[in-house]
Design an enzyme around this catalytic site. Sequence first.
Site, PDB file in Angstrom:
ATOM      1  NE  ARG A 119     -58.780 -71.879 -26.936  1.00  0.00           N
ATOM      2  CZ  ARG A 119     -59.600 -72.623 -26.724  1.00  0.00           C
ATOM      3  NH1 ARG A 119     -60.298 -73.854 -26.385  1.00  0.00           N
ATOM      4  NH2 ARG A 119     -60.787 -71.326 -26.160  1.00  0.00           N
ATOM      5  CE  LYS A 157     -64.099 -67.524 -30.466  1.00  0.00           C
ATOM      6  NZ  LYS A 157     -63.327 -68.901 -29.171  1.00  0.00           N
ATOM      7  CB  THR A 194     -67.640 -65.598 -18.948  1.00  0.00           C
ATOM      8  OG1 THR A 194     -66.937 -66.544 -18.482  1.00  0.00           O
ATOM      9  CG2 THR A 194     -67.135 -66.095 -20.654  1.00  0.00           C
ATOM     10  CG  ASN A 219     -63.383 -72.645 -28.628  1.00  0.00           C
ATOM     11  OD1 ASN A 219     -63.241 -71.620 -28.121  1.00  0.00           O
ATOM     12  ND2 ASN A 219     -63.155 -73.947 -27.857  1.00  0.00           N
ATOM     13  CE  LYS A 241     -68.632 -54.165 -67.229  1.00  0.00           C
ATOM     14  NZ  LYS A 241     -67.567 -52.865 -67.710  1.00  0.00           N
ATOM     15  CG  ASN A 299     -78.682 -65.760 -83.125  1.00  0.00           C
ATOM     16  OD1 ASN A 299     -78.979 -66.660 -81.820  1.00  0.00           O
ATOM     17  ND2 ASN A 299     -77.510 -65.878 -83.576  1.00  0.00           N
ATOM     18  CB  ALA A 331     -70.114 -67.772 -83.015  1.00  0.00           C
ATOM     19  CB  SER A 333     -68.802 -65.796 -86.753  1.00  0.00           C
ATOM     20  OG  SER A 333     -70.255 -66.438 -87.214  1.00  0.00           O
TER      21      SER A 333
END
Length: 505
Positions: free
Chosen positions: A19, A26, A85, A244, A368, A394, A397, A422
């Site tokens: 089901r 399941k 069962t 189910n 990463k 630092n 940008a 930058s």
Amino acid sequence: MSTTRPSAVIVLAAGDGTRMKSDLNKVLHTIGGRSLVSHALLAAARTQAPHVAVTVRAAREQVVPMVRSTWPEAIIADQDDIKGTGRAAECALEQLPTDLTGTVLVTYGDTPLLTTTTLVALTTAHEGAGNAVTVLTARVPDPTGYGRILRDADGAVAGIIEHKDALKAQAEGGEHADAVHIDEINSGIYAFDLAVLRTSLAQVTTDNAQGEKYLTDVLAIARGAGGRVDSFSVEDPMEIEGINDKTQLARLGRELNARTLDRLMREDGAIILDPATTWVDVEVSIGRDTVVHPGCQLRGATSVGSGCEVGPDTTLIDTEVADGASVVRTHAVLAQVGPNATVGPYSYLRPGTTLGARGKIGGFVETKNATIGDGAKVPHLSYVGDAEIGEGTNIGAGTIFANYDGVNKHKTVIGKHAKTGSNNTFVAPVVIGDGAGTGGGTVVRGEVPPGALGVSSGPLRIIEGWAQRKRPGTDQAQAAETATPAPVEPPTPVEPVETNGADPA
Ligand code: UD1
Ligand code: CA
């Protein structure tokens, strides 16, 4: 809690789960970051039963490794071609020591909210009353699909009738014709006296609507043999709800999430502003007074310290966030964020990112395999891959750590208190020494020694009147034509480079 513990717990997980309409078995679907069978297995194992067995058959090659990784001591029992069962329990019994006595619990691999507390309470009630069988039951508004509890004139449990067999009885009239209307249902979870279970299962047949060996038949057989059969009702019916199909997966997933959030707020002092849009896996920890803003997902082995700000709209997967840190609108996987560090908004921390204490990964930054030192900052619009950045440094940008030459990955190592300009590109392998700097627009290959300034962009070249000559008649030329004259003394740069141009804060 009582110290009663069962001799064994059997978890039934051999079913096909058709089901579910899924290529994945399941019991391998997950809620709260854990598979259904793992939830069931942990609830069973935490009773401290000396034997925990799992019956498997469908998708055995995937289910067995999941069982082993969850609880390595689990006994694997293979179910054969006989269905039901009852047969599943019998196959597990065959794997238990033949001289084992006492209480054996049977639970299901698809019932993830069942708690160890309930299993222990069931065991205690069962043993306290000296029962042969105790079935865990509940009254539910819609008993469709469940086995119904049959009671005799004195109200004692007489047996269980399966839904399909109750429908048949209703259609044919006669005995149990009204059983479909019974709202007391069988959870499928039981405590059995082990010897009674063994002898009763040997007498169970497949003579029923589904042609299966029903475990439920054991109740009437045990009672017929003079054993005491009783029920134990569960306080919270959600605990016995089996999954189910995928709608139930979603519903129980939401319920488990709500329970996880309640625990984190009540026991650990987390502040979860919007439980409806916050999803937290069961293994996640969140410290005291940490605020989780709306729209967050904290998954896997994520841990967040105390006094942090997380979100809004942040996903942390297997990520560690130390005390006092802030992580806003961020997606992080296998990353570490140091104490009082800040991340985001709109950044992506990929595996192997480590940000030091008070460090900063600002907006629109992807990292990463990068170690960013204490107090170091990557404030804006950068890609930092395969890098080591020293404390207090630092990064300007728009800096790209060009770590990949198309074949191999290379590393960039930047010392402490360096200030890079930058729009730099670091074509790895690159080494930039302590206290060094780079000019705006610099492409660094190789090394910039400590304290040096690396500059690679040439001086600015001016071609006067270009717009008027090359773009006559355009708005551009028109604007050039009517421009305010340049100041008499144009400012001359001290160095042949501009500054970083970015706010180093
Ligand atoms: C079963 C009970 C029913 C109860 C309901 C509660 C029986 C005959 N019926 O019905 O009274 O109300 O659970 O959810 O027991 N399994 C095996 N091997 C098999 C068949 C099933 O290991 O051959 C496992 C399944 O993987 C699952 C569990 O047993 O974990 C229950 O099986 P399922 O087919 O869902 O039983 P129900 O029809 O729901
Ligand atoms: Ca079921």
